[in-house]
Scaffold this active site. Structure first.
Site, mmCIF file in Angstrom:
data_model
loop_
_atom_site.group_PDB
_atom_site.id
_atom_site.type_symbol
_atom_site.label_atom_id
_atom_site.label_comp_id
_atom_site.label_asym_id
_atom_site.label_seq_id
_atom_site.Cartn_x
_atom_site.Cartn_y
_atom_site.Cartn_z
ATOM 1 N N ALA B 118 2.726 2.239 4.076
ATOM 2 C CA ALA B 118 4.061 3.401 3.767
ATOM 3 C C ALA B 118 4.620 4.337 2.477
ATOM 4 C CB ALA B 118 5.331 2.982 4.517
ATOM 5 N N LYS B 122 -1.395 7.960 1.079
ATOM 6 C CA LYS B 122 -2.614 7.994 1.549
ATOM 7 C C LYS B 122 -3.113 7.646 2.329
ATOM 8 C CE LYS B 122 -2.379 4.479 -2.593
ATOM 9 N NZ LYS B 122 -0.787 5.291 -3.660
ATOM 10 N N CYS B 235 0.757 0.325 -9.141
ATOM 11 C CA CYS B 235 0.459 1.011 -10.263
ATOM 12 C C CYS B 235 1.051 0.412 -11.138
ATOM 13 C CB CYS B 235 1.600 1.869 -9.630
ATOM 14 S SG CYS B 235 2.489 1.378 -8.632
#
Lengths: 152, 306
Positions: B118, B122, B235
């Protein structure tokens, strides 16, 4: 829960798509029909995982109850194969349609299109599903899809 | 409008020594984020989408490292007809890297698992690379987030997907050709998009994520079929969430880290030791993405084979 779609419902959907929109069943051959709650019919991958562990799968293409109701997702993806019962909107009508509004149509727009569910387009772009009734295009866009266009 | 970004001293002291150009790095963190998007090739080609967007007077810039990715100056994308049609997907450019890095593996794959899928950025990209064939399992542990995932997969016309709702540790034992673990993380590489990450930034938080990530990467690797590929990404800029997690996997499983190459994209090298600990040699094939190199968020990727 997701189950394999019954042969009866697959036949109803394929027959409807073929008769009303001219789509051959061959188009759907790479995938499998699944059924979900409230008559939902999904097209998904050929995998046993779909019925074993899935919460949902593939793309919702129609609802089968008393009649077959095609989805906006269906037209946005498979609309390229549709050959009839297409309503083409002009630029202003497109903006209203994408906001979720119904559209009053001129007779010239309707032409040979028959009362019932139709594919709605603008400049050959596939906008989604509408219901043609008494010269009026009833908007069938899901609420989440509606948006105010500023660039189109 | 966002206010000025105040980067904490501890953040500067931690990451300054890791980068090649401290000044450029910290300057890039206070830059506004780039408005980027990807053409959804399941529904349209890049050529036709570009022609239409340009006909509206929108000026596009092409990312040299990805033929289907573009950026625009203003935040105009969300009110375009293309977004309505699902022919574009608004997505931060660094987040496009994991599917791109394993594009060849995805094209060959019959089964793919996106473990933390979610809202679907991607997963929709993976489905496009797979040309809607094979089977993509898009999983997320949060039922609330799955609603957004369903919406985005439907909107993008992703037919080859199955949506599941499991904690990865409890995912049924099925083996996949490709597994993507874009793991929950401290997200401290996303400062320019989410400056609020700095308010909750702490070593304690990073260590908490690191422990979780070590569990997740091990489980994700166990779900990869023999000869298959695991792509690990975050990230985050923190070594504890990146190199140290891959090092943990290499010490506990027979995993091999593969080299990563992407034409026209500048990757940063990983660290090879941290706080006195020398890392496994395989970690040297992982890659960092520093914001000042490609004008993206900070990111980390490791391509691991079994």
């Amino acid at each position: 829960m997701i189950e394999l779609c019954s042969l009866e419902n697959i036949s109803r959907v394929l027959e409807y798509f073929s008769k009303r929109f001219g789509i051959s069943s061959v188009v759907f051959a790479p995938w499998v029909f699944y059924s979900g709650p409230r008559g939902r019919v999904f097209l998904g991958p050929p995998s046993t995982l779909a019925t074993e562990i899935a919460d949902s799968c593939g793309v919702l293409i129609a609802r089968v109850q008393k009649t077959v109701k095609p989805s906006t997702n269906f037209f946005q993806y498979f609309g390229r194969y549709v050959t009839r019962n297409i309503i083409t909107l002009n630029r202003d009508q497109t903006r209203y349609f994408c906001c979720g509004e119904d559209i009053d149509l001129d007779e010239s727009k309707i032409g040979e299109v028959k009362r019932g569910f139709v594919m709605v387009t603008f400049n050959e772009l596939l906008l989604g599903c509408g219901l043609l009734k008494d010269g009026r295009l009833e908007n069938q866009l899901p609420k989440k899809y509606r948006m105010k266009l500023e660039h189109w | 409008m966002r206010g000025p970004i105040d980067i904490p001293q501890a953040f500067k002291q931690r990451y300054g020594p890791l980068v090649d150009d401290e000044k450029a790095f910290f300057a890039s963190l206070i830059e506004p984020p780039v408005n980027s998007f990807r053409v959804n090739t399941l529904k349209a080609s890049s050529g036709e989408v570009i022609d239409r967007l340009e006909s509206y007077g929108i000026h596009l810039r092409h990312f040299l490292w990805y033929e289907d990715a573009f950026s625009v100056d203003a935040e105009v994308l969300s009110s375009t007809l293309e977004r309505f049609l699902g022919t574009i997907y608004i997505q931060e450019s660094a987040s496009m890297l994991p599917p791109l890095i394993m594009r060849d593996e995805l094209r060959r794959a019959s089964t793919v698992l996106d473990t933390c899928a979610a809202p679907g950025s991607k997963a929709t990209q993976i489905a496009a690379i797979m040309h809607n064939r094979g089977c993509l399992v898009a999983n997320d542990r949060s039922y609330r987030r799955i609603r957004a995932l369903k919406f985005n997969l439907n909107k993008a016309g992703v037919i080859n997907s199955i949506i599941t709702n499991f904690e990865i540790q409890a995912f049924p034992h099925v083996e996949f050709d490709v597994v993507l673990l874009d793991t929950p993380c401290s997200a401290d590489g996303t400062v320019r998009k989410n400056p609020e990450v700095l308010e909750r930034w702490s070593l304690e938080r990073i260590r908490g994520y690191s422990a979780l990530q070590k569990d997740l990467i091990t489980r994700a690797f166990d779900l990869v079929a023999e000869g298959g590929t695991l792509l690990y990404s975050t990230c985050s800029l923190a070594p504890e969430e990146n190199e140290l997690v891959v090092d943990h996997l290499l010490r506990h499983r027979p995993a091999t880290v593969q080299p990563i190459y992407l034409e026209n994209f500048v990757f940063g090298l990983p660290i090879d030791s941290w706080e006195g600990q020398t890392l496994s040699s395989g970690v040297s094939n992982t890659r960092r993405v520093w914001p000042h190199h490609n004008n993206t968020d900070g990111f980390f990727v490791a391509k691991i084979s079994k």
